[in-house]
Structure formats: C-alpha cells, structure tokens
Write an enzyme that holds these catalytic residues in place. Structure first.
Site, short mmCIF file in Angstrom:
data_model
loop_
_atom_site.label_atom_id
_atom_site.label_comp_id
_atom_site.label_asym_id
_atom_site.label_seq_id
_atom_site.Cartn_x
_atom_site.Cartn_y
_atom_site.Cartn_z
N GLY A 106 -24.68 -4.52 15.29
CA GLY A 106 -24.85 -5.44 16.42
C GLY A 106 -23.66 -5.35 17.36
N ASP A 134 -32.26 -0.45 12.87
CA ASP A 134 -32.51 -1.84 12.52
C ASP A 134 -31.91 -2.06 11.14
OD1 ASP A 134 -33.62 -4.23 11.60
OD2 ASP A 134 -35.47 -3.95 12.73
N TYR A 152 -31.05 -20.00 8.95
CA TYR A 152 -29.74 -19.43 9.34
C TYR A 152 -28.64 -19.89 8.37
CZ TYR A 152 -26.08 -18.13 12.76
OH TYR A 152 -24.99 -17.58 13.41
N ALA A 163 -29.05 -18.05 5.10
CA ALA A 163 -28.64 -16.64 5.19
C ALA A 163 -27.12 -16.52 5.21
CB ALA A 163 -29.23 -16.02 6.46
P1 NAP Z 1 -25.87 -11.89 20.21
O1 NAP Z 1 -25.06 -11.98 21.44
O2 NAP Z 1 -27.26 -12.46 20.20
O3 NAP Z 1 -25.90 -10.35 19.73
C1 NAP Z 1 -26.60 -10.03 18.58
C2 NAP Z 1 -26.31 -8.59 18.22
O4 NAP Z 1 -27.00 -8.28 16.99
C3 NAP Z 1 -26.84 -7.61 19.25
O5 NAP Z 1 -25.92 -6.55 19.33
C4 NAP Z 1 -28.16 -7.13 18.66
O6 NAP Z 1 -28.57 -5.83 19.09
C5 NAP Z 1 -27.80 -7.11 17.19
N1 NAP Z 1 -28.97 -7.15 16.31
C6 NAP Z 1 -29.89 -8.14 16.19
N2 NAP Z 1 -30.81 -7.80 15.28
C7 NAP Z 1 -30.47 -6.57 14.81
C8 NAP Z 1 -31.03 -5.68 13.86
N3 NAP Z 1 -32.15 -6.00 13.20
N4 NAP Z 1 -30.41 -4.49 13.65
C9 NAP Z 1 -29.29 -4.15 14.32
N5 NAP Z 1 -28.70 -4.97 15.23
C10 NAP Z 1 -29.29 -6.16 15.47
O7 NAP Z 1 -25.13 -12.64 18.99
P2 NAP Z 1 -23.60 -13.02 18.78
O8 NAP Z 1 -23.40 -14.41 19.21
O9 NAP Z 1 -22.72 -11.95 19.28
O10 NAP Z 1 -23.57 -13.06 17.18
C11 NAP Z 1 -23.04 -12.00 16.42
C12 NAP Z 1 -22.93 -12.50 14.98
O11 NAP Z 1 -22.09 -13.65 14.95
C13 NAP Z 1 -24.25 -12.93 14.36
O12 NAP Z 1 -24.28 -12.57 13.01
C14 NAP Z 1 -24.22 -14.43 14.50
O13 NAP Z 1 -25.03 -15.06 13.53
C15 NAP Z 1 -22.75 -14.71 14.29
N6 NAP Z 1 -22.30 -15.99 14.83
C16 NAP Z 1 -22.36 -16.24 16.16
C17 NAP Z 1 -21.92 -17.47 16.63
C18 NAP Z 1 -21.95 -17.84 18.08
O14 NAP Z 1 -21.67 -18.99 18.39
N7 NAP Z 1 -22.26 -16.93 18.99
C19 NAP Z 1 -21.43 -18.43 15.73
C20 NAP Z 1 -21.37 -18.12 14.39
C21 NAP Z 1 -21.80 -16.88 13.94
P3 NAP Z 1 -29.43 -5.60 20.46
O15 NAP Z 1 -28.45 -5.76 21.58
O16 NAP Z 1 -29.97 -4.22 20.34
O17 NAP Z 1 -30.48 -6.67 20.47
#
Ligand code: NAP
Length: 243
Positions: free
Chosen positions: A8, A59, A154, A157
C-alpha cells in the site's frame, strides 16, 4: 543490496513511508492494488529526491499474486533481498456489526491479516538466512488497541495484527529480525477524508490530526539500525488520544 517493500505504498501513509525509506538510502518497492497513477506519483516523488524505487502491483490478500510478484522480483534480483518490510496496506469498511455485510467483514480481515501473512511468510526465510537479518513493521491502529464502535471488523483485524506481531517477534528474535507494530490515531489521508474532522479533533488532546510524515518518521526509526533492540512492541502515535 537490501531493499524495502511497502505494501500500500501508493498513497497516504504508505507514500510517506516510501519517501522516508528512500531518504535513508534504501531502495524501495512500492506495492499497490489498483491505483497505478498514485503509485507512479510515489515513484516520481522518490526519484525526484534522488532515491531509487520500483513498482509492484499485487493484491496482498491473494496468495498467488503475492507469491508470483515476489518470485519475479527475486528472479530479477539474485544478489539482493528484501530486508525491510512494512505491512501497511489496509482499508476500512465501517458499519454497526448487526448491519455489516459479510463482504465488509471479510475484506477488512483479509487485506489486513491475510495480507500480512502471505507477504511476511514469503519474505521471512531470506531475512532469517542473511547476516543482516531484517525489520518488519506492521501498521496497526488505535482501533485495534481500544475498539471503535462501527469498526468491529477493523478493530478485530488490527488487534489480531498486534497479536501476530508479538508472536512473530519471539519466533525470529534470535535471527536478528525485529517485528514491531505502529498504532496511529487519526492521520490525514484518503482513509480519513470522509470523517467529521472538526468534531474528532476536539477529542484529540493535541487538537489535530497527525500527518503521514509523522508516522513515517516513526516507521523509519523502527527500520533503522538504532532500533535493533526493539522488538514485539506496539508504538502509539495519536496526539495523546489513548494514553
Ligand atoms: P489510504 O490512504 O486509504 O491508502 C491505502 C493504501 O493501501 C493504498 O496504497 C492502497 O492501494 C493500498 N491497498 C488497499 N488494499 C490493498 C490490497 N488488497 N493490496 C495491496 N494494497 C492495497 O490509507 P492510509 O490512511 O494511508 O492507511 C495506511 C494504513 O494505515 C492502513 O493499514 C490503515 O488501516 C492504517 N491506519 C491509518 C490511519 C489513518 O488515520 N489514516 C490510522 C490508523 C491506521 P491503491 O492505491 O492501489 O488503492
């Protein structure tokens, strides 16, 4: 040559982590699922700073895709190995449990947990065999530590990912592989774009959402040589939201 893989890595936290790793002088493999334009933009940003990166579309929840992509990479890099792994790919599909469609339950668990399992299982043997060992950082969440209503999938997980982090850390400690988790609160990314930000910021003691770069700095530290003796830990980064 030791490489890093960020699942990701195309957007949000993953992009900031790719940039951070590249600044540490480590070549980075940017994984993404479907958003090629965003992945290309991460690549461009890394290269614009003089870093080195390549893209890998797969994926994380599909075993065959993970194994084929990583086997292709290994065949093209016989003298290199992936020593740094950031299991960052994740999604949220919020709903109250009694109304939650089955696919939203499974999608969230599979991407977080199966993704961690398939990618990590594939890379660990090489990390354990090499002199320099390896570093694994798993992206958990505040939600997995305290539970958030509307996020049973969530929270489940991410809590499971914390358990896996601690178990795996003990399995591989003697091989110089460290395994840690990072648990962010609210961070400004696409994932949090639809949330009522003003309301939520009032709940955060620091009165703001975090920046992806702030999480990336923590991940960068856990990947660094300085963090060699830290393993099995879950480090919160949330502006004081859960202390
Ligand atoms: P985001 O902006 O929605 O980005 C999600 C990323 O995951 C994208 O690069 C997406 O790829 C990739 N992805 C989704 N499904 C996938 C799959 N099946 N295989 C490969 N790649 C996949 O999310 P984010 O906020 O940066 O979050 C990143 C991580 O931090 C996640 O695990 C999230 O749960 C965790 N997190 C985030 C927050 C927050 O506040 N933002 C807080 C706590 C934890 P594409 O671009 O190709 O779709």
């Amino acid at each position: 040559m030791r490489y890093a893989l960020v699942t990701g890595g195309s957007r949000g936290l993953g992009r900031a982590i790719c940039l951070r790793i590249a600044r540490m002088g480590i070549p980075v493999i940017i994984n993404y699922q479907s958003n090629e334009a965003a992945a290309e933009e991460t690549l461009r940003l890394v290269e614009a700073e003089g870093g080195s990166a390549e893209l890998a579309r797969f994926d994380v929840r599909v075993k065959e895709e993970v194994e084929a992509a990583l086997a292709r990479w290994e065949a093209a890099h016989p003298d290199d190995y992936i020593a740094y792994l950031v299991n960052n790919a994740g999604i949220r599909r919020d709903n109250l449990l009694y109304m939650m469609p089955e696919e939203d339950w499974h999608d969230v668990l599979q991407i977080t947990l199966d993704g961690f399992f398939y990618v990590t299982r594939c890379l660990l043997p090489r990390m354990m065999r090499r002199k320099h060992g390896g570093r694994i950082v798993n992206m958990a969440s505040l939600s997995g530590l305290r539970g958030t209503p509307g996020q049973a999938n969530y929270s489940a997980a991410k809590a499971a990912l914390v358990g896996a982090t601690k178990a795996l850390a003990l399995e591989v400690a003697a091989r110089d592989v460290t395994v840690n988790a990072v648990a962010p609160g609210f961070i400004e990314t696409d994932m949090t774009r639809d949330l009522p930000r003003e309301e939520l910021e009032k709940e955060v003691p620091m009165r703001r959402f975090g920046k992806p770069e702030e999480v990336a700095a923590l991940v960068g530290f856990l990947l660094s040589d300085e963090a060699a003796y830290i393993t099995g830990e879950v480090i919160s980064i949330n502006g004081g939201l859960y202390t």
